[in-house]
Motif scaffolding. Structure first.
Motif, PDB file in Angstrom:
ATOM      1  N   LEU A  51       0.941  -1.346   0.126  1.00  0.00           N
ATOM      2  CA  LEU A  51      -0.357   0.019  -0.137  1.00  0.00           C
ATOM      3  C   LEU A  51       1.043   1.324   0.104  1.00  0.00           C
ATOM      4  N   GLU A  52       1.678   0.816  -1.059  1.00  0.00           N
ATOM      5  CA  GLU A  52       3.123   2.466  -0.761  1.00  0.00           C
ATOM      6  C   GLU A  52       2.170   3.319  -1.302  1.00  0.00           C
ATOM      7  N   SER A  53       1.731   2.952  -2.265  1.00  0.00           N
ATOM      8  CA  SER A  53       1.201   4.329  -3.013  1.00  0.00           C
ATOM      9  C   SER A  53      -0.077   4.206  -3.371  1.00  0.00           C
ATOM     10  N   GLY A  54      -1.403   5.361  -3.699  1.00  0.00           N
ATOM     11  CA  GLY A  54      -2.318   4.740  -4.388  1.00  0.00           C
ATOM     12  C   GLY A  54      -3.519   5.085  -2.770  1.00  0.00           C
ATOM     13  N   PRO A  55      -4.842   4.747  -2.611  1.00  0.00           N
ATOM     14  CA  PRO A  55      -5.454   4.796  -0.615  1.00  0.00           C
ATOM     15  C   PRO A  55      -4.473   4.060  -0.865  1.00  0.00           C
ATOM     16  N   PHE A  56      -4.879   4.393   1.027  1.00  0.00           N
ATOM     17  CA  PHE A  56      -4.220   3.402   1.984  1.00  0.00           C
ATOM     18  C   PHE A  56      -5.584   3.002   2.597  1.00  0.00           C
ATOM     19  N   ASP A  57      -6.010   1.366   2.281  1.00  0.00           N
ATOM     20  CA  ASP A  57      -7.019   0.665   2.467  1.00  0.00           C
ATOM     21  C   ASP A  57      -6.819  -0.735   2.889  1.00  0.00           C
TER      22      ASP A  57
END
Length: 242
Positions: A51-57
């Motif tokens: 989850l390094e990039s994009g939404p921290f989902d």
């Protein structure tokens, strides 16, 4: 009557403490279906979930883990441990601690910290895992896995690797390729600099590898292997004597 606490998953720590090489696979899509499919990848020591990039989902991570757990239960097996890559510490120290806490609360076995550049960041990475961090706590069950992917990190590699309590360190070939403008000789030199520091301080060293180079990386002394092809796992385990 209170429910008994679930026992901590110590599989990764047990293998590293025993001196074994361990093998992980990138998660693929962040869906329950992909998690269920991952359950069929045997043998495998861990899943590398980013989850390094994009939404921290985190809910998506939980859905993936649920899919893997359900399929594993159907097969009569335990689900694979998961390592979670979060955004870089340099994006915000408080944010890094919070993201690590969220991942641990979701049940991952360790946190992967990209773009670590200083001993201060390495110390934070360990501290964010709390009392469960191995090997600072010899009975701990959580892994701090630090990625060195920038020139400053290479310059500070001995200070980073020797930070008390660090579980494992890896060069990041993809980002180092950008640092050195595609000069693969310089990339390999940086990879070997990180490996040398890990061997000096007896810290497990990681790397990505495929079918063509996994045996070589094992022979060189790498012990946390993130495979780029599922079929490389069996080759790596054979090379490592597992």
């Amino acid at each position: 009557m209170a429910e008994p606490e679930e026992a901590a998953d110590t599989r990764i720590v047990d293998q590293l403490a025993a001196g074994d090489a361990i093998f992980g696979l990138f998660s693929g899509d962040h869906t329950p279906e992909a998690g269920a499919a991952m359950a069929a990848n045997r043998p495998l020591d861990f899943v590398f979930y980013s989850l390094e990039s994009g939404p921290f989902d985190i809910p998506a991570l939980q859905g993936y883990a649920g899919g893997m757990a359900g399929a594993s239960m159907y097969r009569g097996e335990d689900p694979h441990p998961m390592l979670l890559r979060i955004p870089p510490i340099r994006d915000g120290h408080d944010e890094a601690r919070d993201r690590a806490a969220q991942g641990l609360a979701a049940g991952v076995s360790g946190i992967v910290y990209p773009h670590v550049e200083t001993a201060e960041e390495a110390a934070l990475a360990v501290d964010a895992l709390g009392d469960g961090a191995w090997p600072g706590n010899p009975d701990g069950h959580l892994i701090s896995f630090l990625l060195i992917e920038d020139q400053l990190g290479i310059d500070n590699v001995r200070e980073i690797v020797s930070t008390p309590g660090v579980s494992a360190v890896s060069p990041g070939p993809g980002d180092l390729r950008r640092v050195y403008d595609g000069d693969m000789e310089k990339v390999e030199e940086a990879i070997q600099i990180v490996l040398a520091a890990c061997l000096e301080f007896d810290v497990p060293c990681g790397v990505t590898a495929g079918v063509d180079d996994i045996a070589m990386r094992i022979e060189q002394g790498f012990r946390v292997i993130i495979v780029t092809q599922p079929e490389a796992v069996a080759l790596g385990m054979a090379a490592a004597g597992r």
